[in-house]
Design a protein around this motif. Sequence first.
Motif, PDB file in Angstrom:
ATOM      1  N   PHE A 160      48.911  65.188  61.573  1.00  0.00           N
ATOM      2  CA  PHE A 160      50.220  65.234  61.163  1.00  0.00           C
ATOM      3  C   PHE A 160      50.899  66.494  60.539  1.00  0.00           C
ATOM      4  O   PHE A 160      50.335  67.300  59.827  1.00  0.00           O
ATOM      5  N   VAL A 161      52.085  66.583  60.993  1.00  0.00           N
ATOM      6  CA  VAL A 161      52.810  67.969  60.928  1.00  0.00           C
ATOM      7  C   VAL A 161      54.075  67.756  60.243  1.00  0.00           C
ATOM      8  O   VAL A 161      55.042  67.148  61.128  1.00  0.00           O
ATOM      9  N   ARG A 162      54.386  68.129  59.117  1.00  0.00           N
ATOM     10  CA  ARG A 162      55.767  67.835  58.523  1.00  0.00           C
ATOM     11  C   ARG A 162      56.966  68.674  59.108  1.00  0.00           C
ATOM     12  O   ARG A 162      56.891  69.813  59.325  1.00  0.00           O
ATOM     13  N   LEU A 163      58.012  67.818  59.525  1.00  0.00           N
ATOM     14  CA  LEU A 163      59.158  68.613  60.083  1.00  0.00           C
ATOM     15  C   LEU A 163      60.201  68.665  59.161  1.00  0.00           C
ATOM     16  O   LEU A 163      60.987  69.712  59.178  1.00  0.00           O
ATOM     17  N   ALA A 188      59.932  60.768  51.046  1.00  0.00           N
ATOM     18  CA  ALA A 188      60.329  61.846  50.564  1.00  0.00           C
ATOM     19  C   ALA A 188      59.299  62.644  49.463  1.00  0.00           C
ATOM     20  O   ALA A 188      59.366  63.993  49.595  1.00  0.00           O
ATOM     21  N   ASN A 189      58.771  61.869  48.687  1.00  0.00           N
ATOM     22  CA  ASN A 189      57.777  62.591  47.754  1.00  0.00           C
ATOM     23  C   ASN A 189      56.369  62.735  47.985  1.00  0.00           C
ATOM     24  O   ASN A 189      55.578  62.820  47.362  1.00  0.00           O
ATOM     25  N   ALA A 194      48.890  65.350  51.346  1.00  0.00           N
ATOM     26  CA  ALA A 194      48.783  64.004  51.778  1.00  0.00           C
ATOM     27  C   ALA A 194      48.504  63.934  53.535  1.00  0.00           C
ATOM     28  O   ALA A 194      47.935  63.214  54.043  1.00  0.00           O
ATOM     29  N   LEU A 195      49.410  64.864  54.133  1.00  0.00           N
ATOM     30  CA  LEU A 195      49.168  65.014  55.690  1.00  0.00           C
ATOM     31  C   LEU A 195      47.949  65.457  56.140  1.00  0.00           C
ATOM     32  O   LEU A 195      47.412  65.019  57.092  1.00  0.00           O
ATOM     33  N   ILE A 196      47.236  66.398  55.181  1.00  0.00           N
ATOM     34  CA  ILE A 196      45.947  66.984  55.571  1.00  0.00           C
ATOM     35  C   ILE A 196      45.088  65.662  55.385  1.00  0.00           C
ATOM     36  O   ILE A 196      44.119  65.562  56.257  1.00  0.00           O
ATOM     37  N   LEU A 229      42.509  57.098  49.819  1.00  0.00           N
ATOM     38  CA  LEU A 229      43.619  58.053  50.166  1.00  0.00           C
ATOM     39  C   LEU A 229      44.864  57.820  48.962  1.00  0.00           C
ATOM     40  O   LEU A 229      45.833  58.800  49.161  1.00  0.00           O
ATOM     41  N   GLY A 230      45.045  56.954  48.493  1.00  0.00           N
ATOM     42  CA  GLY A 230      46.053  56.639  47.743  1.00  0.00           C
ATOM     43  C   GLY A 230      47.254  55.555  48.956  1.00  0.00           C
ATOM     44  O   GLY A 230      47.283  55.595  49.794  1.00  0.00           O
ATOM     45  N   GLU A 231      48.203  54.902  47.899  1.00  0.00           N
ATOM     46  CA  GLU A 231      48.989  54.157  48.850  1.00  0.00           C
ATOM     47  C   GLU A 231      49.873  54.846  49.811  1.00  0.00           C
ATOM     48  O   GLU A 231      50.298  54.367  50.974  1.00  0.00           O
TER      49      GLU A 231
END
Length: 366
Positions: A160-163, A188-189, A194-196, A229-231
């Motif tokens: 996953f890579v944030r754009l 947004a938060n 989290a992506l990693i 992971l968390g929600e």
Amino acid sequence: MAISFDPPRFPLASNTTALGMLNERSREIFRHIVESYLTTGEPVGSRHLSKLLPVPLSPASVRNVMQDLEMLGLIYAPHTSAGRLPTELGLRFFVDALLEIGDIGEAERAHIESQVRITSPERTLEDLLGDAMMMLSGLTRGAGLVVTSKENARLKHIEFVRLEPERALAVLVAEEGSVENRIVQIPANLPPSALIEASNYLNERIRGRTLHEVGVEIEASRRAAETELGELTTKLVDAGLASWAECSGHEPQLIVRGHANLLEDLTALEDLERIRLLFADLETKKDVIDLLSRAEGGEGVRIFIGSENKLFSLSGSSTIAAPFHDGQQRIVGVIGVIGPTRLNYARIVPMVDYTSKLLVRLLQAR
């Protein structure tokens, strides 16, 4: 062996009764005409037929029977004063009512199993299907083909890579090298970590497995995933898997091997034109996929002959195909052979049938 026919017996209803009323002599002459065509592709005349029949019959008597068969639409004369060839209706009648299909021998079984096998854990579904198509193509001298779904691809890597603050690029790499990219919505938060975490969590579970298998496992361990992971990160994992499943999970793909075999034994310019048209048909992948997908509808082998299918109405081709499924009894795809209408049906049908069953066994053993 289960064999289903498409369309059902005898497409011309007005001929159904007459076809069933053929006497033994008419059937024997018709059988020899068809078998000669399947062997040589050439018309056969009354004089030659009179020598082949088990009961002596004059050429004149044979011609009378041939005229009856021609009136029924089972045979025709390609040229004036030529011998006779079976029509597509005749081929369908032969396949439905007269074709004797046995089983393949031990030597051919051993050959098929030696060519289509799992030699290591790294062997993918695409590897198996490629081997099966090349094997069928080589044994039948037709083109081997398969339709399967991208859902069945074995996975290798996810990232996953944030754009943008609320959008990320989800990258899925399959074992055979294909790459799928999807844009997914993210909270947004959501922190960068989290992506990693989502990528690492999936990469620990996906290698060598299908998208469906990964989704089932994660759904089964939903509480554990949220704890680990968390929600928010779990929602990202779900979004990535859902985007691939929705956009490409069920998109079928067509693979063809052995085109060159179709160029062998061409005896006339008409044959060359027919093959040219067939190659053009095979380029129309969606139509071929739609045709083969009809073989998923039941167990066993399906036989499609010539213009019974609009796709091959000009090239005059036949297809013999059978579905195969995985350990969960889900249809994985359809495998088969395509070639001229004078395919050796008695030999190819059991080969396709055995190959599809072998694929089932191998997929269940994975």
